[in-house]
Design a protein around this motif. Structure first.
Motif, PDB file in Angstrom:
ATOM      1  N   ASP A 244     -61.162 144.365  11.600  1.00 18.30           N
ATOM      2  CA  ASP A 244     -62.206 145.203  11.962  1.00 18.30           C
ATOM      3  C   ASP A 244     -63.600 145.210  12.110  1.00 18.30           C
ATOM      4  OD1 ASP A 244     -63.764 147.181  13.363  1.00 18.30           O
ATOM      5  OD2 ASP A 244     -62.681 148.948  11.213  1.00 18.30           O
ATOM      6  N   ARG A 245     -64.572 144.021  12.662  1.00 14.71           N
ATOM      7  CA  ARG A 245     -65.753 143.897  12.573  1.00 14.71           C
ATOM      8  C   ARG A 245     -66.666 144.593  12.720  1.00 14.71           C
ATOM      9  NH1 ARG A 245     -67.926 138.435  12.600  1.00 14.71           N
ATOM     10  NH2 ARG A 245     -65.746 137.492  12.625  1.00 14.71           N
ATOM     11  N   ALA A 246     -66.182 145.572  13.619  1.00 11.37           N
ATOM     12  CA  ALA A 246     -67.705 146.749  13.820  1.00 11.37           C
ATOM     13  C   ALA A 246     -67.147 147.533  12.448  1.00 11.37           C
ATOM     14  CB  ALA A 246     -67.387 147.625  14.402  1.00 11.37           C
ATOM     15  N   GLY A 247     -66.319 147.525  11.570  1.00  9.12           N
ATOM     16  CA  GLY A 247     -65.838 148.257  10.491  1.00  9.12           C
ATOM     17  C   GLY A 247     -66.853 147.883   9.326  1.00  9.12           C
ATOM     18  N   LEU A 248     -67.290 146.657   9.140  1.00  9.90           N
ATOM     19  CA  LEU A 248     -67.328 145.798   7.856  1.00  9.90           C
ATOM     20  C   LEU A 248     -68.603 145.898   8.407  1.00  9.90           C
ATOM     21  CD1 LEU A 248     -65.169 142.203   7.908  1.00  9.90           C
ATOM     22  CD2 LEU A 248     -65.323 144.831   6.305  1.00  9.90           C
ATOM     23  N   HIS A 249     -69.550 146.218   9.716  1.00 10.88           N
ATOM     24  CA  HIS A 249     -70.735 146.257   9.914  1.00 10.88           C
ATOM     25  C   HIS A 249     -70.973 147.595   9.674  1.00 10.88           C
ATOM     26  CE1 HIS A 249     -70.988 142.119  12.028  1.00 10.88           C
ATOM     27  NE2 HIS A 249     -72.632 142.000  11.574  1.00 10.88           N
ATOM     28  N   ALA A 250     -70.497 148.200   9.597  1.00  6.93           N
ATOM     29  CA  ALA A 250     -70.856 149.754   9.568  1.00  6.93           C
ATOM     30  C   ALA A 250     -70.842 150.016   8.068  1.00  6.93           C
ATOM     31  CB  ALA A 250     -69.384 150.668   9.958  1.00  6.93           C
ATOM     32  N   LEU A 251     -70.053 149.211   7.167  1.00  9.23           N
ATOM     33  CA  LEU A 251     -70.091 149.645   5.683  1.00  9.23           C
ATOM     34  C   LEU A 251     -71.744 149.031   5.479  1.00  9.23           C
ATOM     35  CD1 LEU A 251     -66.675 148.543   4.102  1.00  9.23           C
ATOM     36  CD2 LEU A 251     -68.102 150.145   3.932  1.00  9.23           C
ATOM     37  N   LEU A 252     -72.094 147.353   6.072  1.00 12.27           N
ATOM     38  CA  LEU A 252     -73.294 147.338   5.466  1.00 12.27           C
ATOM     39  C   LEU A 252     -74.315 148.605   5.719  1.00 12.27           C
ATOM     40  CD1 LEU A 252     -73.567 143.610   6.247  1.00 12.27           C
ATOM     41  CD2 LEU A 252     -72.824 144.718   4.279  1.00 12.27           C
ATOM     42  N   ALA A 253     -74.334 148.780   7.515  1.00 10.11           N
ATOM     43  CA  ALA A 253     -75.216 149.956   7.345  1.00 10.11           C
ATOM     44  C   ALA A 253     -75.183 151.354   6.347  1.00 10.11           C
ATOM     45  CB  ALA A 253     -74.783 149.908   9.044  1.00 10.11           C
ATOM     46  N   GLY A 254     -74.359 151.060   5.446  1.00 10.52           N
ATOM     47  CA  GLY A 254     -74.445 152.288   4.770  1.00 10.52           C
ATOM     48  C   GLY A 254     -73.636 153.836   5.582  1.00 10.52           C
ATOM     49  N   VAL A 255     -72.753 153.727   6.546  1.00 13.32           N
ATOM     50  CA  VAL A 255     -71.801 153.874   6.803  1.00 13.32           C
ATOM     51  C   VAL A 255     -70.425 154.762   6.964  1.00 13.32           C
ATOM     52  CG1 VAL A 255     -71.139 155.689   9.100  1.00 13.32           C
ATOM     53  CG2 VAL A 255     -73.224 154.003   8.979  1.00 13.32           C
ATOM     54  N   ASN A 256     -70.228 155.423   5.884  1.00 12.07           N
ATOM     55  CA  ASN A 256     -68.722 155.634   5.379  1.00 12.07           C
ATOM     56  C   ASN A 256     -68.157 156.152   5.933  1.00 12.07           C
ATOM     57  OD1 ASN A 256     -70.937 154.372   3.004  1.00 12.07           O
ATOM     58  ND2 ASN A 256     -70.733 155.689   1.454  1.00 12.07           N
TER      59      ASN A 256
ATOM     60  N   THR B 149     -80.055 144.131  -3.813  1.00 15.43           N
ATOM     61  CA  THR B 149     -80.339 145.247  -2.733  1.00 15.43           C
ATOM     62  C   THR B 149     -78.904 145.908  -2.612  1.00 15.43           C
ATOM     63  OG1 THR B 149     -80.768 144.712  -0.722  1.00 15.43           O
ATOM     64  CG2 THR B 149     -82.666 145.507  -1.925  1.00 15.43           C
ATOM     65  N   LEU B 150     -77.954 144.891  -2.810  1.00 21.13           N
ATOM     66  CA  LEU B 150     -76.607 145.537  -1.902  1.00 21.13           C
ATOM     67  C   LEU B 150     -75.583 145.701  -2.975  1.00 21.13           C
ATOM     68  CD1 LEU B 150     -75.984 143.585   1.008  1.00 21.13           C
ATOM     69  CD2 LEU B 150     -76.706 145.702   0.880  1.00 21.13           C
ATOM     70  N   THR B 151     -73.706 146.795  -2.560  1.00 21.00           N
ATOM     71  CA  THR B 151     -73.793 147.325  -4.124  1.00 21.00           C
ATOM     72  C   THR B 151     -72.655 145.941  -3.892  1.00 21.00           C
ATOM     73  OG1 THR B 151     -72.408 148.263  -1.959  1.00 21.00           O
ATOM     74  CG2 THR B 151     -73.666 149.787  -3.325  1.00 21.00           C
ATOM     75  N   ALA B 152     -70.874 145.803  -4.796  1.00 19.38           N
ATOM     76  CA  ALA B 152     -70.378 144.921  -4.908  1.00 19.38           C
ATOM     77  C   ALA B 152     -69.558 145.217  -3.802  1.00 19.38           C
ATOM     78  CB  ALA B 152     -69.256 145.593  -5.794  1.00 19.38           C
ATOM     79  N   GLU B 153     -69.507 146.216  -2.660  1.00 15.83           N
ATOM     80  CA  GLU B 153     -69.093 146.352  -1.386  1.00 15.83           C
ATOM     81  C   GLU B 153     -69.789 145.515  -0.362  1.00 15.83           C
ATOM     82  OE1 GLU B 153     -65.788 149.401   0.046  1.00 15.83           O
ATOM     83  OE2 GLU B 153     -67.256 150.299   0.316  1.00 15.83           O
ATOM     84  N   GLN B 154     -70.435 145.721  -0.506  1.00 12.56           N
ATOM     85  CA  GLN B 154     -71.438 145.333   0.557  1.00 12.56           C
ATOM     86  C   GLN B 154     -71.895 143.718   0.459  1.00 12.56           C
ATOM     87  OE1 GLN B 154     -74.954 148.229  -0.092  1.00 12.56           O
ATOM     88  NE2 GLN B 154     -74.477 148.941   1.873  1.00 12.56           N
ATOM     89  N   ARG B 155     -71.737 143.762  -0.677  1.00 16.72           N
ATOM     90  CA  ARG B 155     -72.279 141.954  -1.540  1.00 16.72           C
ATOM     91  C   ARG B 155     -71.137 141.588  -0.641  1.00 16.72           C
ATOM     92  NH1 ARG B 155     -74.133 141.791  -6.878  1.00 16.72           N
ATOM     93  NH2 ARG B 155     -75.675 143.884  -6.878  1.00 16.72           N
ATOM     94  N   VAL B 156     -70.023 141.857  -0.614  1.00 17.77           N
ATOM     95  CA  VAL B 156     -68.408 140.973  -0.221  1.00 17.77           C
ATOM     96  C   VAL B 156     -68.278 141.052   1.230  1.00 17.77           C
ATOM     97  CG1 VAL B 156     -66.090 140.834  -0.403  1.00 17.77           C
ATOM     98  CG2 VAL B 156     -67.024 141.412  -2.391  1.00 17.77           C
ATOM     99  N   VAL B 157     -68.810 142.138   1.862  1.00 17.93           N
ATOM    100  CA  VAL B 157     -68.522 142.115   3.186  1.00 17.93           C
ATOM    101  C   VAL B 157     -69.346 141.456   3.704  1.00 17.93           C
ATOM    102  CG1 VAL B 157     -69.076 143.482   5.262  1.00 17.93           C
ATOM    103  CG2 VAL B 157     -67.528 143.889   3.253  1.00 17.93           C
ATOM    104  N   THR B 158     -70.682 140.665   2.903  1.00 18.16           N
ATOM    105  CA  THR B 158     -71.905 139.959   4.055  1.00 18.16           C
ATOM    106  C   THR B 158     -71.660 138.749   3.944  1.00 18.16           C
ATOM    107  OG1 THR B 158     -73.804 141.656   3.035  1.00 18.16           O
ATOM    108  CG2 THR B 158     -74.333 138.879   3.457  1.00 18.16           C
ATOM    109  N   PHE B 159     -71.112 138.842   2.391  1.00 19.29           N
ATOM    110  CA  PHE B 159     -70.364 137.319   2.534  1.00 19.29           C
ATOM    111  C   PHE B 159     -68.966 136.681   3.637  1.00 19.29           C
ATOM    112  CE2 PHE B 159     -66.738 134.086   0.912  1.00 19.29           C
ATOM    113  CZ  PHE B 159     -67.949 133.485   0.256  1.00 19.29           C
ATOM    114  N   LEU B 160     -68.168 138.154   3.315  1.00 25.02           N
ATOM    115  CA  LEU B 160     -67.900 136.902   4.491  1.00 25.02           C
ATOM    116  C   LEU B 160     -68.126 137.058   5.837  1.00 25.02           C
ATOM    117  CD1 LEU B 160     -64.603 140.300   3.688  1.00 25.02           C
ATOM    118  CD2 LEU B 160     -64.869 137.643   3.004  1.00 25.02           C
TER     119      LEU B 160
END
Lengths: 236, 236
Positions: A224-236, A152-163
């Motif tokens: 920027d952990r918050a920024g990473l979480h924002a990416l997951l939430a779809g807030v570009n 369900t996630l994009t490439a970017e979100q997958r990498v962020v999730t992994f990290l």
DNA sequence: CGGTGGGTTGAATGAAGTCAATTGTGGTGG
DNA sequence: CCACCACAATTGACTTCATTCAACCCACCG
């Protein structure tokens, strides 16, 4: 190397929902349970196999140090890394009911595993069977979480999730949550995340360009952990 | 409906490598093991939940009839079907070590499950713990096989893999291996295979156009099994 | 030093996704 | 019995994200 960055750590929220491993309230870790047994220890070097699919399964292996990957190879040569494993994880449980191993387990760098003679421990050590069941169920939930993520996630979100997931795991082990040392190649990472290695590279570069992480080869700092979480939430 | 197509079946090779479930030589099926116990039986109608994630886990459920799906939903609403389950499968094992269920289990049509009081059965019924462990390990291998498939195969190959896998499973249960009745919508199928429902439809249409299968709504006939296997091998 | 494997970056391509319109089906109630 | 509705499935046109193919860089090591 990363071992020098040991820090005391506060709990962090994992983006995956497999509810950690071990260490539930009142539930002793496997390592604590097995510490006093005279287990054979085995040292491994980078790229060395703990076992291969098809080999007779004599032991389970408790990881005491180092990082490992487990992988599946189909008859036609397609490979899939099913997980990266670290201290406290059990290797070989997936074939607990079979006479032979069902996957490969490979050391990513130097490491040490403890050989667990299942049959003997299983009815000689109270609490072991229960722990084993929990480990198995835990693996299922972890796998399902990754299936959900990869599906369900994009490439970017997958990498962020992994990290973020890796960060949380390392933190549990007492390492720094913000300075990660990837033990695996970009190719391995891509394989696990069902992405091409070039895509992994590009995503990491982009995250760095946006100031979310710092990347130097395999060393990653979460800036920027918050920024990473924002990416997951779809807030570009 | 499909139940009327009961036939005697020869073993078929599954494209997935999770080594079937239960029924190993000398290993009694869970159903045989539990047959004589006075278990509470529960009937379900289509779309009805056996349980939901978060609910207290009182029982395991042995599927006696019907088809079910298990699914995960993330906090932000993304959903992933983790598997389609049928007679002989256990529902709820993934949370065997937790006080609450970790997924949803939903009937795809009418069905019947047997409620298994785990604690009582676990130390009262010899062989059950062993079977439970095998079920868990089996689920892990099945999940890994699908991870491999979803991560390395094209849309067409995924659908074909699903059809052949379903065919093999139905055959084990005594149903026809070549006349399949899909119990799930295209959307569910797509969700499980990490594809859009339109893609599933297109692939099925193309397979039909090429004479490999016949599709009438949810009824599928496998017309050219060798041709399907050829697609998997990459022989276009 | 030179070579080798891992990593980065760019440009072009393509497989699947998205959006949208249409058809088909089964159930419900007038 | 038929009209209607809601839902599932199909098909087409267009877009896009990730892949592919390629060149290049860099660090490490014999």
């Amino acid at each position: 190397m990363l071992d020098s960055t040991l820090v005391r750590a506060k709990p962090a929220l994992s983006p995956l929902a497999w509810s950690g491993n071990a260490h539930h309230a009142g539930c002793p870790s496997l390592e604590a349970l097995l510490r006093d047994l005279p287990l054979q220890r085995r040292h491994l070097r980078a790229r060395q196999h703990v076992f291969r699919a098809g080999q007779p399964r004599q032991f389970l292996y408790l990881i005491h140090a180092g990082f490992f990957k487990t992988s599946l190879i189909s008859e036609d040569g397609r490979e899939k890394i099913t997980g990266f494993r670290m201290r406290g994880d059990l290797l070989g449980v997936d074939a607990i009911d079979l006479p032979r191993h069902a996957c490969d387990a490979i050391a990513l760098d130097v490491g040490e595993v403890w050989e667990i003679p299942v049959a003997e421990v299983q009815d000689g050590l109270p609490g072991f069977q229960e722990r084993l069941t929990a480990v198995l169920a835990n693996e299922i939930r972890r796998d399902w979480s990754w299936m959900l993520a990869l599906g369900t996630l994009t490439a970017e979100q997958r990498v962020v999730t992994f990290l973020l997931d890796l960060s949380a795991q390392l933190e549990r082990l007492g390492f720094s949550a913000s300075r990660l040392l990837l033990r695996m190649s970009r190719a391995d990472l891509g394989n696990f995340l069902s992405l091409q290695l070039e895509t992994v590279t590009r995503v990491l570069s982009r995250l760095q360009a946006n100031g979310l992480i710092d990347v130097v080869r395999r060393e990653i700092r979460i800036a920027d952990r918050a920024g990473l979480h924002a990416l997951l939430a779809g807030v570009n």
